[in-house]
Design an enzyme around this catalytic site. Structure first.
Site, PDB file in Angstrom:
ATOM      1  N   ALA A  82      52.990  36.187  51.241  1.00 16.26           N
ATOM      2  CA  ALA A  82      54.104  37.162  51.014  1.00 16.26           C
ATOM      3  C   ALA A  82      53.681  38.093  50.251  1.00 16.26           C
ATOM      4  O   ALA A  82      52.925  38.267  49.463  1.00 16.26           O
ATOM      5  CB  ALA A  82      55.306  36.344  50.059  1.00 16.26           C
ATOM      6  N   LYS A 127      54.981  24.347  60.038  1.00 12.86           N
ATOM      7  CA  LYS A 127      53.799  24.400  59.143  1.00 12.86           C
ATOM      8  C   LYS A 127      54.447  23.804  57.811  1.00 12.86           C
ATOM      9  O   LYS A 127      55.443  23.842  57.509  1.00 12.86           O
ATOM     10  CB  LYS A 127      53.621  26.077  58.619  1.00 12.86           C
ATOM     11  CG  LYS A 127      52.841  26.143  57.741  1.00 12.86           C
ATOM     12  CD  LYS A 127      52.282  27.655  57.411  1.00 12.86           C
ATOM     13  CE  LYS A 127      51.094  27.707  56.335  1.00 12.86           C
ATOM     14  NZ  LYS A 127      51.375  27.442  55.040  1.00 12.86           N
ATOM     15  N   HIS A 165      51.050  23.786  51.589  1.00  9.91           N
ATOM     16  CA  HIS A 165      51.492  25.027  51.028  1.00  9.91           C
ATOM     17  C   HIS A 165      50.423  25.308  50.111  1.00  9.91           C
ATOM     18  O   HIS A 165      50.667  26.169  48.983  1.00  9.91           O
ATOM     19  CB  HIS A 165      52.791  24.960  50.382  1.00  9.91           C
ATOM     20  CG  HIS A 165      53.608  26.340  50.592  1.00  9.91           C
ATOM     21  ND1 HIS A 165      54.850  26.206  51.336  1.00  9.91           N
ATOM     22  CD2 HIS A 165      53.549  27.636  50.036  1.00  9.91           C
ATOM     23  CE1 HIS A 165      55.071  27.487  51.629  1.00  9.91           C
ATOM     24  NE2 HIS A 165      54.301  28.219  50.620  1.00  9.91           N
ATOM     25  N   GLY A 210      44.690  25.395  53.229  1.00  9.25           N
ATOM     26  CA  GLY A 210      44.764  24.578  52.009  1.00  9.25           C
ATOM     27  C   GLY A 210      43.318  24.525  51.575  1.00  9.25           C
ATOM     28  O   GLY A 210      42.518  23.399  51.881  1.00  9.25           O
TER      29      GLY A 210
END
Lengths: 372, 372, 372, 372
Positions: A91, A241, A265, A297
């Site tokens: 983001a 996901k 995540h 990850g």
């Protein structure tokens, strides 16, 4: 604490491996922002688990393997990628570098690797699409209102995105405690411009004894029916996901997902989660060899990428490496990082005696089955 | 070493998770008192074992679980608790904060969670009872004289306590070496006012060759017959605290105990003891699913609380967290800490896909059975 | 580096557990001498292995066990000991304290525990015998000439020693590298007065290609025949010290040894050796329950002593604790240390629910069999 | 950072064990050169794995073994070595000491141990041969052109080298990142004089999409056919170096190699490789007892050498120890280091009760089979 350095225009000599970007990023970001962008949730256990899980895997060196047919390309949903590597959705990339997603898209395009554009990007998905000549993927969350999700989906389709990634692991995101302790405050800009037309619903007042979390924040959390609806609304390849448990994986495939991204995540969801590398082999075994399986990850370079393939992934995504490289040197940094990861993969393939991606499997791990 | 800070009247921004209270408490207590209140016996091995046992357990993230029926309440001995969380018995809380048990009781009452009042409290059990509008539990040791034990019991019954916890693991408490090294000396006040009417018996002189410990201090230590007598004296629910070995657990149930608290006394008893989290699964298996089983020792937040439930506990108690929160911010701190633990539990339930407490079990652990 | 403190005349308040003597000893010895007396051979691996092996063992807490028949005495070779604890042979104790073996013998006598007098003592075995009213043991090495060994043996018998310990694990002692690096040089006094009448044989010149070590230093190393001869020369109980391998243990018993001391010489012999705690259970199993089996190596207090008994030892010896306590506070320190170890044992027995030594066994370990 | 010390002319008192050379070398080398000579590739994982694998192995102490027939010599390809120890091939030794390979060869000759002269030596193989009165071995890589390889081979044969070692594990050598970060730049001298007559082939231009690594640097990498050709060109004993995988070992033996060197290139090749000590036992088991098997990687003294033999090696090579000793004290240092390793081996043999090399086997390890 000296002021953070500005982003670089050239690649300095001390950036010799992809992981060097992780080390250097802290010099280019204020501490609170560094914690926000590269930290994790809770006590950071899942983040450390990710990193250690890759690090402790060992590979067999092999000798004298002919490499003239070496090939690192793969085909994924009809797209041809030069290496099994993608840019994970991250983001608000303008926080890391003034050129934000613009820079990342340019680097991805230059390398021919997919950037999975975040629904929480700081630029419009339409703008980013025009800046990226390469393969285009889009990530989204199921919105509280189907009309909003649908509008987002149609905009992505109209902008030429070729695959969708729906993130399922954070109906609620735990706080990044390290960033909060450093005093991090989200600035007004950049903001999630792609979602500004979809205001969240007015929260329903809680009854006495009801939980702010369970009955408040989670009241609009999506369930299986919502995902089935999303699946019915698009012909684009749809990947889920945040998948870790084999039963979830099974159900997602049955629901019509075209592939999965194994992920915790990056340690920013359930802090007690195992490493994505830990659960990957069982997921591959459960799903069989042909079903597309990606992982992220803790991938910090080409050696970890090789190990991801050995454990059963078709490709891997890099998130922290991406944002670190962006912070250090913008588009140039991201492109250089992608090249380093790719070449580290190639070097590992050479020393492990695996000229093609299909040669990389559990037998390349020492010992043959991954240690538990 | 700067002077310790006074307790706070408001919650500062750096207290974002329950474990932050453990970190911050040292700033609000003189070093010797901090060691006394938060340290352990011997070399601190059991205390570290507790902490590590929770930390290393991992949980499965699950996706898209409907949460509209989410519920964290449980019924325990006819009491309804909003969360499976209790305040462990902690002696002489006036050491940590001027308002002592008064403050803790107020916080417990405000949150509707049971405070297990220590027989070693610095205020009378009658006073504490009036300050606590919530569920009331009382903890005691078997006194050397039955008349004393009985008087204590009758006072607790008369004051409206609804459950009794008898602590069995410290017929003799090993010294807190760290506190002694820091020069800790117990002040004259607060003192164990509830026991002031029950002077210990005059020690019998030792014969030559007899041990100060085995034949002196332990000469009045209770045995199974004493506990059976206690059981016969009250209709209140009676829980035995400090249970670790399955054979002891079995015998305590047969003797009539209504429940057990799995505990190594927070590392303040036998320093070589395993973690309470280590023995909990076998105890639950041994006792079957319906027998009330609580646990304490190293619970530092809602994630550990979730894990305690996953290993088979019905609820957990917090001791160090309680005294740390009390030292940092009095009643406000304890209430805030209880809310943080509760919300961390809720967050974990959301990400683990377990809307109700009954959904939490060994299958939520990764891998399915707890690692040994 | 400040000058070392002189030995104390009183026990300071910070000496609360036996292991505190190990921590404090460095303040009372010059660094090189501290390294010499408390260090080990090679890289210190066996010494660390000893310490960690005890530390990682865990014990079951047990509840409500009647302790009125508590008893810590044992009978060993016809001697009655108040606790299962001996002072290991330590050479040249005058290095640690001006009163040397005199002080240690006085402390041992006061506590009624055996001091195993080293053949390398700085005082004559005859003098030490007169200073020690308690049980007397003597340690020796097989000398290059039988006449020398025999003379030593007869002197020990004549002085009233009641048991012999022959140390077998160091035909050649590896250097204490840490002491050498600190510049340690052995002073002229104290010296091994008991051996001054037995000069070593003139070394035979080496042939070309022969090894200074294998063909030089080891040319007079004893073998099984030498030990059999020693066995034939005395009716005193004879224990072999330094035993680790079950086959050696078996052969030593068959040869007529009355007991064994499991030991890796406190980490001062083969640096790659396992911990004595690691091999102890198999040795006990191999030898059956009735054969006297002692152990040393890393015993740092009563908890470790309890664990030694749980693993199958009849008693344990303390070496470093002894020399550390001697350096800190002379006879008073050694006596205090012995009392601390004894009381720590008693405390552990109380909390583990084992009133008598015979109650201590593998079932007191968590989990029931020692972890490997 | 003070200037590096010059190499010594005498052995200082703090050099008491072979590993001390590793510790001291950093004082005699500029940091960048120290990193280059003693560092490793990637993150240094394979290098650490090597070191830890030896360190964690444990040995059984044994008692009273007669040592009069002690013997450390072995016969290897018709050569008699006083100890099972060789000097591994190390390039450009003039970087470590002005006398370079000259000094090392002199030390090897003095000790009667083979120096495996590197094809990348800074002196000509002919010169080095004249300086070394002891057993002579030569190491080479398969060159891009057979004529070059053959010329090198014939020169080695003509100079009296008695065994050939062909290194196979680095078709491409990963960078030493630590050296690069320290700013290391290879000086003009010394250079690989033995290869100056064999210029590498002009690189073929890459086609679009081809990899600089896989299709560029590796385009001339040798394969099995090349090695078979080399085998056919000489009657000298030919050993393959860098072998880890049992299938490669099997194929190399079938191809006609006379022995193998188990090696991960001291951690300077595939960073994810297991330790050579980890794979050694399976290789020995796979190849049977009679096939010559050498090992290198992390051998830091005689204890590790003993362990290598216990795991199945016939002898071991030292690389970092060699270059460290050379940097510290030239020929004197290398000779002293070789003596220390040899005597440490002898000491270990004495304490493990193994008078001859043939007595050293898996049964000398504690526990009997190597831990995984």
């Amino acid at each position: 604490m000296p002021n953070p350095l500005p982003p670089l225009d050239t690649i300095p000599a001390d950036l010799q491996c992809a992981a060097d970007y992780l080390r250097r990023a802290r010099h280019h970001l204020p501490p609170a922002l560094h914690a926000q962008l590269t930290g994790a949730s809770g006590q950071g256990r899942a983040q450390r688990a990710n990193r250690h899980a890759w690090a402790r895997l060992k590979l067999w060196p092999r000798l004298l393997t002919p490499m003239h047919n070496a090939d690192t390309t793969l085909s994924l949903f009809g797209q041809s990628l030069p290496h099994p590597l993608l840019l994970a959705p991250v983001a608000l990339q303008g926080l890391a570098h003034p050129e934000g997603e613009h820079a990342t898209a340019a680097a991805a395009g230059a390398m021919g690797l997919p950037m999975v554009v975040s629904a929480m990007a700081g630029e419009t998905l339409e703008q980013i699409a025009t800046q990226n000549p390469g393969p285009k993927w889009f990530q989204l969350y199921l919105q509280a209102e189907r009309a909003h999700t649908l509008d987002l989906l149609r905009r992505a389709e109209a902008s030429g995105y070729q695959a969708l990634v729906v993130t399922l692991d954070t109906p609620l995101q735990p706080p990044n405690l390290s960033a909060i302790r450093h005093g991090y405050r989200a600035p007004a800009q950049p903001c999630a411009v792609n979602l500004s037309a979809y205001p969240p619903p007015t929260p329903r007042p809680l009854r006495r004894g009801q939980s702010r979390i369970l009955h408040g924040m989670l009241s609009e959390a999506p369930d299986w029916a919502e995902l089935a609806w999303l699946r019915s609304q698009t012909r684009l390849p749809l990947l889920a996901k945040g998948v870790m448990h084999p039963h979830d994986a099974q159900r997602l495939r049955e629901l019509g997902c075209d592939g999965l991204v194994v992920s915790n995540h990056g340690g920013r969801a359930l802090d007690a989660a195992p490493a994505s590398a830990e659960v990957l082999p069982a997921l591959r075994q459960h799903l069989g060899t042909d079903y597309p399986l990606l992982v992220d990850g803790g991938i910090d370079g080409g050696e970890a990428l090789f190990k991801a393939l050995a454990l059963g992934a078709d490709a891997a995504l890099v998130g922290r490496l991406q944002i670190a490289a962006l912070a250090v040197a913008g588009a140039l940094g991201v492109a250089h990082m992608l090249r380093l990861v790719s070449e580290e993969l190639e070097l590992t393939m050479a020393l492990a005696g695996t000229p093609r991606l299909a040669d990389i499997g559990p037998h390349t791990l020492y010992p043959a089955s991954p240690p538990c």
